[in-house]
Motif scaffolding. Structure first.
Motif, mmCIF file in Angstrom:
data_model
loop_
_atom_site.group_PDB
_atom_site.id
_atom_site.type_symbol
_atom_site.label_atom_id
_atom_site.label_comp_id
_atom_site.label_asym_id
_atom_site.label_seq_id
_atom_site.Cartn_x
_atom_site.Cartn_y
_atom_site.Cartn_z
ATOM 1 N N LYS A 158 -3.578 71.850 -4.627
ATOM 2 C CA LYS A 158 -3.056 70.548 -4.183
ATOM 3 C C LYS A 158 -1.862 70.738 -3.245
ATOM 4 O O LYS A 158 -1.743 70.047 -2.241
ATOM 5 C CB LYS A 158 -2.648 69.689 -5.379
ATOM 6 N N TYR A 192 -1.705 69.605 0.646
ATOM 7 C CA TYR A 192 -0.597 68.749 1.077
ATOM 8 C C TYR A 192 0.107 69.369 2.285
ATOM 9 O O TYR A 192 0.387 68.690 3.271
ATOM 10 C CB TYR A 192 0.384 68.569 -0.083
ATOM 11 N N LYS A 222 -2.025 69.052 5.466
ATOM 12 C CA LYS A 222 -1.956 67.705 6.041
ATOM 13 C C LYS A 222 -0.683 67.507 6.851
ATOM 14 O O LYS A 222 -0.718 66.981 7.963
ATOM 15 C CB LYS A 222 -2.041 66.661 4.926
ATOM 16 N N SER A 276 8.885 65.846 0.796
ATOM 17 C CA SER A 276 7.742 65.765 -0.113
ATOM 18 C C SER A 276 8.153 65.102 -1.430
ATOM 19 O O SER A 276 7.425 64.255 -1.955
ATOM 20 C CB SER A 276 7.119 67.139 -0.341
ATOM 21 N N PHE A 292 5.594 63.580 -3.995
ATOM 22 C CA PHE A 292 4.875 64.835 -4.233
ATOM 23 C C PHE A 292 5.883 65.985 -4.223
ATOM 24 O O PHE A 292 5.936 66.774 -3.288
ATOM 25 C CB PHE A 292 3.798 65.058 -3.160
#
Length: 179
Positions: A8, A12, A15, A43, A48
């Motif tokens: 993940k 992230y 992206k 983040s 996140f």
């Protein structure tokens, strides 16, 4: 480290370091570098949070070596695959005679007509071996591996660059160089 969590984090980072740094309010410099502190803060501020340990782990242990730190570990960037304008300053290098590209059957008519194009990315990505190309193609279905006559392309003036993680980059591959 939890492998699912690290995946993940890696997605992230892809992206935001390759495509949409603006979504979390970070800025990439001309070379694609982002400040690590800014990235970690942004983040977390966008729901996140990433620990420094997780970031170090993803950069060091990602099997595809998608990310790199600068010498002082104060900046980070994606090794290739950007859709935003960056200049990675990778030197032009002589490619091997043959490189490979993994795709799926549904894209073959367009590839036969137009060749390989960068599409939303800055470059076409090629592999140095068939197995890697097969894995890349398999992400979208039953893989089809195309051979690229890289020697003939280079002789015709096409420039190849090699990213630090072993991905070959070229602006496009005209259909006549594909098998």
């Amino acid at each position: 480290m939890d492998e699912r969590r690290l995946l993940k984090v890696s997605k992230y980072l892809a992206k935001h370091l390759r495509h949409r740094p603006d979504l979390i309010g970070i800025t990439l410099d001309q070379g694609g570098w982002a400040d690590v502190g800014e990235l970690l803060s942004a983040s977390a501020g966008h729901g996140f949070p990433i620990s420094r340990e997780e970031l170090e782990w993803v950069v060091a242990d990602n099997d595809k070596r998608r990310y790199a730190f600068d010498d002082g570990h104060g900046r980070i960037r994606a090794s290739q695959g950007h859709s935003v304008a960056v200049e990675l300053d990778l030197p032009v290098v002589e490619p091997p005679d043959v490189l490979y590209h993994g795709t799926v059957e549904r894209f073959l008519p367009a590839i036969r007509r137009d060749g390989l194009r960068a599409m939303a990315r800055r470059d076409v990505h090629l592999s140095g071996d068939e197995e890697t190309a097969r894995r890349v193609g398999a992400r979208r279905g039953e893989p089809v591996v195309l051979s690229v006559d890289a020697a003939a392309m280079a002789a015709s003036g096409h420039e190849f660059r090699l990213s630090p993680n072993g991905v070959w980059l070229v602006g496009s591959v005209p259909p006549r160089y594909l098998r």
